[in-house]
Design an enzyme around this catalytic site. Structure first.
Site, PDB file in Angstrom:
ATOM      1  N   ASP A   1       0.862  -1.178   0.000  1.00  0.00           N
ATOM      2  CA  ASP A   1       0.000   0.000   0.000  1.00  0.00           C
ATOM      3  C   ASP A   1       0.904   1.237   0.000  1.00  0.00           C
ATOM      4  O   ASP A   1       2.135   1.116  -0.056  1.00  0.00           O
ATOM      5  CB  ASP A   1      -0.977  -0.013   1.186  1.00  0.00           C
ATOM      6  CG  ASP A   1      -0.277   0.010   2.537  1.00  0.00           C
ATOM      7  OD1 ASP A   1       0.893   0.452   2.610  1.00  0.00           O
ATOM      8  OD2 ASP A   1      -0.891  -0.429   3.526  1.00  0.00           O
ATOM      9  N   SER A   2       0.276   2.412   0.040  1.00  0.00           N
ATOM     10  CA  SER A   2       1.066   3.640  -0.115  1.00  0.00           C
ATOM     11  C   SER A   2       2.084   3.797   1.020  1.00  0.00           C
ATOM     12  O   SER A   2       3.185   4.313   0.807  1.00  0.00           O
ATOM     13  CB  SER A   2       0.142   4.852  -0.174  1.00  0.00           C
ATOM     14  OG  SER A   2      -0.639   4.913   1.005  1.00  0.00           O
TER      15      SER A   2
END
Lengths: 79, 421
Positions: free
Chosen positions: A36-37
């Protein structure tokens, strides 16, 4: 794979908890390796730590795949 | 209001990973206190703690890999991993694994912590000072926040109901159970995964509690003797770590799916001391009012109580103040009630204490046995209440109350009863 490529792969395997065989140059951190980010931010930090270089935010934004990271670090690694 | 029952239990404690291994060791009178080996204690006044024994999972050791992927473990403080383990066990025990959107939305989480990610905050502060802000991980904040125990559990199990968390120091676990039961009673959820998790054992935690003169310092060479509630030689609590989680469920919901029902949550009381940040009010009035409120809510009188799981942390002041409050509550019924402190075995798990002790109160009902107060060699005061020294006792237990009192003068009491139809 280059020596830098091997070190990149090791970091990716460790941080994302993925099978080593999935970590190929074309693999996208987010689309293929489940990052994820926040994971990508941490990956960039781990690269900086391992290779003794600073990766500015605008450069970090262009590092989307394992190959992108290896290519950038082959040019910029200091250790 | 809707009735609420307990249908699942989960625990990670200094006495083992799992409810049954912990309970067995408590009934055997064992202590979870040991010398701290994982960091330097040479300059600390307290060198012992009730630590969770890590291992590969055999012999009831705690194997974090069973409950959380190693890549995620790196991102969080241990209280979140303990919470994930206890919640996973509790949901398995309840056999509740919601699949439909409706069931997911009817199931919530309320796992609190007293302090949260203390060790991660300390380590990151050092990193920031030594190496600058660029080294601070993006997981620093989400891995330390207290409500992320609930958050991780909610994400892992797909629980889309209320996602809440309690922070009331050492009353956290009891407040979580009581508040979660209320959410079910009022219809905000049908099932709640509720409890507390704590991982305070580290140099900074011990230094802080030592400074507050709260920890035992006289038993570094005999750790298993250090937690001794009501004993005249007690000199402070022994810090513990771990988590306790209960699955609470609306009675008809539990019946419809044929769930095993441990007990009913029938009473919950809360109060404030309005006295001092760390010392309990000397007259014990806060604890008294919290117990009295729980009894009122349950529609019971003090003489209906069979067992009290005391807050009883083994501090010189607190134990006798609580005992006085309980005597005031019980009056002439004092001699028919048993009250013990399982902290004598587990140490004080701070925000998780109220949750694991709620579980012990429930197991006392299930097994008709009261757990012992170990190390109670010479009570510092006389009382008509049976403090269950040294050895567990078989006796009928239908109604059990669990007390938790916290810094800030916050008190909670929860009452459980064997289910009557």
């Amino acid at each position: 794979m280059s020596e830098i490529g091997e070190r990149v792969k090791k970091i990716v395997v460790e941080h994302l908890g993925v099978e080593p065989e999935k970590v190929v140059d074309a693999a996208s951190f987010i689309d293929d390796l489940g990052a994820d980010s926040l994971d990508t931010v941490e990956l960039v930090m781990a690269f900086e730590e391992e290779f003794g270089c600073e990766i500015p935010d605008d450069a970090a934004e262009t590092i989307l795949t394992v190959g992108d990271a290896t290519k950038f670090l082959e040019k910029n690694a200091k250790s | 209001m809707r009735r609420v029952v307990v249908t699942g239990l989960g625990m990670v404690s200094p006495l083992g990973c799992g409810v049954e291994p912990t309970w067995k060791r408590i009934l055997d009178g064992q202590s979870g206190a040991r010398r701290i080996e994982s960091f330097d204690v040479s300059d600390l006044q307290t060198k012992i703690g009730c630590t969770v024994v890590r291992g590969d999972g055999t012999n009831d050791t705690f194997n974090p890999d069973i409950w959380m992927e190693p890549k995620d473990q790196r991102k969080v403080d241990d209280f979140i991993i303990f919470g994930m383990a206890a919640a996973g066990q509790a949901l398995d025990d309840a056999n509740w694994h919601p699949e439909t959107e409706e069931d997911k939305c009817a199931t919530g989480t309320m796992i609190g912590s007293g302090i949260g990610g203390l060790n991660g905050i300390a380590e990151t502060a050092v990193l920031l000072k030594e190496r600058g802000p660029r080294r601070v991980s993006p997981f620093f904040i989400p891995g330390r926040l207290i409500n992320l125990a609930s958050g991780y559990v909610s994400i892992k199990h797909g629980l889309k109901g209320p996602n809440h968390s309690v922070v009331t120091a050492c009353s956290t676990g009891a407040h979580a159970v009581g508040d979660a039961a209320r959410l079910i009673a009022l219809g905000d959820a049908d099932v709640m995964v509720a409890g507390g998790a704590e991982s305070p054992i580290g140099r900074i935690g011990i230094a802080g509690f030592n400074a507050a003169r709260a920890l035992s310092t006289a038993f570094n060479e005999t750790p298993e003797k250090a937690s001794r509630p009501y004993d005249k030689d007690r000199d402070g609590f022994v810090m513990g770590e771990g988590a306790g989680v209960l699955v609470l469920e609306e009675l008809e919901h539990a019946k419809r799916r044929g769930a095993k029902i441990y007990a009913e949550v029938i009473g919950y009381g809360l109060s404030g001391d309005a006295y001092h940040i760390t010392s309990p009010s000397p007259d014990g009035d806060g604890g008294f009012r919290s117990m009295a409120a729980a009894l009122k809510r349950a529609g019971l009188t003090a003489s209906d109580l069979d067992y009290i799981n005391a807050h009883g942390t083994s501090t010189p002041l607190g134990d006798e103040i609580e005992l006085g409050a309980v005597e005031r509550l019980l009056g002439n019924a004092a001699s028919k009630v048993a009250m013990s402190s399982t902290k004598s075995s587990t140490g004080h798990l701070l925000g998780a204490a109220g949750a694991i002790e709620a579980i012990f109160a429930i197991l006392a009902i299930r097994d008709n046995v009261v757990p012992p107060t170990i190390n109670l060699d010479n009570p510092s005061v006389e009382t008509a209440i049976d403090l269950v020294p040294h050895q567990a006792k078989k006796r009928e237990v239908n109604v059990a109350l669990s007390n938790s009192f916290g810094f800030g003068g916050t008190n909670a009491s929860v009452i459980f009863r064997r289910l009557v139809h």
